[in-house]
Design a protein around this motif. Structure first.
Motif, short mmCIF file in Angstrom:
data_model
loop_
_atom_site.label_atom_id
_atom_site.label_comp_id
_atom_site.label_asym_id
_atom_site.label_seq_id
_atom_site.Cartn_x
_atom_site.Cartn_y
_atom_site.Cartn_z
N ILE A 43 0.96 -1.06 -0.02
CA ILE A 43 0.13 -0.09 -0.01
C ILE A 43 1.16 1.26 0.13
CG2 ILE A 43 -1.90 1.41 1.24
CD1 ILE A 43 -2.77 -1.26 2.39
N GLU A 66 -2.45 3.98 -2.18
CA GLU A 66 -2.83 3.48 -3.39
C GLU A 66 -2.41 1.95 -3.05
OE1 GLU A 66 -1.57 3.24 -8.11
OE2 GLU A 66 -0.48 4.30 -6.63
N ASN A 67 -3.39 1.20 -3.48
CA ASN A 67 -3.32 -0.55 -3.38
C ASN A 67 -2.47 -0.67 -4.84
OD1 ASN A 67 -3.20 -3.09 -3.68
ND2 ASN A 67 -5.26 -3.22 -3.51
N LEU A 99 -9.72 -1.71 -0.65
CA LEU A 99 -9.04 -0.68 -1.24
C LEU A 99 -8.77 -1.54 -2.70
CD1 LEU A 99 -5.99 -0.10 1.04
CD2 LEU A 99 -7.81 1.43 0.63
N THR A 105 -7.06 6.00 -2.63
CA THR A 105 -8.13 6.21 -1.91
C THR A 105 -7.91 7.03 -0.78
OG1 THR A 105 -8.92 3.87 -2.00
CG2 THR A 105 -9.82 4.99 -0.36
N THR A 134 -4.87 -6.26 7.57
CA THR A 134 -5.74 -6.57 6.25
C THR A 134 -5.93 -8.11 6.67
OG1 THR A 134 -3.90 -7.27 4.69
CG2 THR A 134 -4.46 -4.67 5.05
#
Length: 246
Positions: A43, A66-67, A99, A105, A134
């Motif tokens: 990420i 950002e993924n 995500l 995001t 996660t």
């Protein structure tokens, strides 16, 4: 009769080389796609904006991430670690935040009143990193200029986030008063801070002299002087929101 023998071997070698190169390209693309889809779980932190100096509306942290993988990531909790010591929860989700792959995001923390055990001045300008909890495990994210210092067995200090409200509005320690009044049939709550500034105006006025802010009777007199110019019948109520409120 003269027989002519055409030697085609060099052309065959050239075509074989092209075919081999094409196969290698496909293999590299396949391996890269597999890695980005099933193995990579990075990420990327794009922006970090601390809102520690808001005049009204509470304090909060906002980040854009950002993924970078090709598969979605399910995020359950986000913490931020300052100076490799102070841990503050940015967000915790009842329903996981998804995500999207290759997508940026914005994540904004719910505004808070103050931190317990440490001030925002103590963590401001310190190195930091984010910990994303996660479905694929913990993911550490930070800026390149800030080397990751995450240590599995390090002793962290969890900093509690405190939130206090008045009439549904978040209150920070610099808010001294709430002015309650009804204008044109609409109830209003106007916050007044220790600098004498209001978050909403009263008949065009949004401040009183700072030197009088700690004298509640003087504050009432200033507000009364404002409303008397426009509506002598205007009623209001002044509520003290001193430091004991927090």
């Amino acid at each position: 009769m003269l027989d002519i023998i055409v030697q085609s071997q060099p052309d065959n070698n050239f075509m074989s080389a092209i075919s081999f190169a094409a196969d290698m390209c496909i293999l590299v693309i396949t391996l890269y796609t597999t890695y980005k889809t099933f193995i990579d779980k990075k990420i990327k932190l794009l922006t970090y904006t601390p809102h520690f100096w808001n005049m009204f509306g509470g304090m909060f942290i906002s980040v854009v991430v950002e993924n970078t993988s090709l598969s979605p990531l399910s995020v359950e909790k986000i913490d931020i670690v300052y100076d490799n010591h102070y841990v503050i929860n940015v967000a915790k989700y009842d329903e996981p935040l998804i995500l999207k792959p290759q997508y940026a995001t914005t994540i904004t923390m719910e505004p808070f009143s103050k931190l317990a055990g440490v001030s925002t001045d103590e963590i401001d300008n310190k190195d930091f990193y984010l910990i994303f909890s996660t479905s694929k495990g913990k993911i550490i994210s930070n800026f390149k200029r800030m080397p990751v210092k995450h240590k599995r067995n390090n002793a962290y200090q969890t900093v509690s986030v405190m939130r206090k409200f008045f009439n549904g509005m978040i209150i920070t320690p610099d808010i001294e008063y709430a002015i309650l009044m009804k204008i044109d049939g609409v109830s209003k709550t106007i916050l007044l801070n220790d600098g004498g500034l209001m978050d909403k105006d009263i008949y065009g006025y949004n401040a009183i002299p700072r030197k009088d802010i700690h004298n509640i009777e003087m504050v009432k007199a200033h507000i009364k002087g404002i409303v008397n110019q426009y509506n002598p019948e205007q009623k209001f109520h002044l509520v003290s929101l001193n430091k004991d409120y927090l």
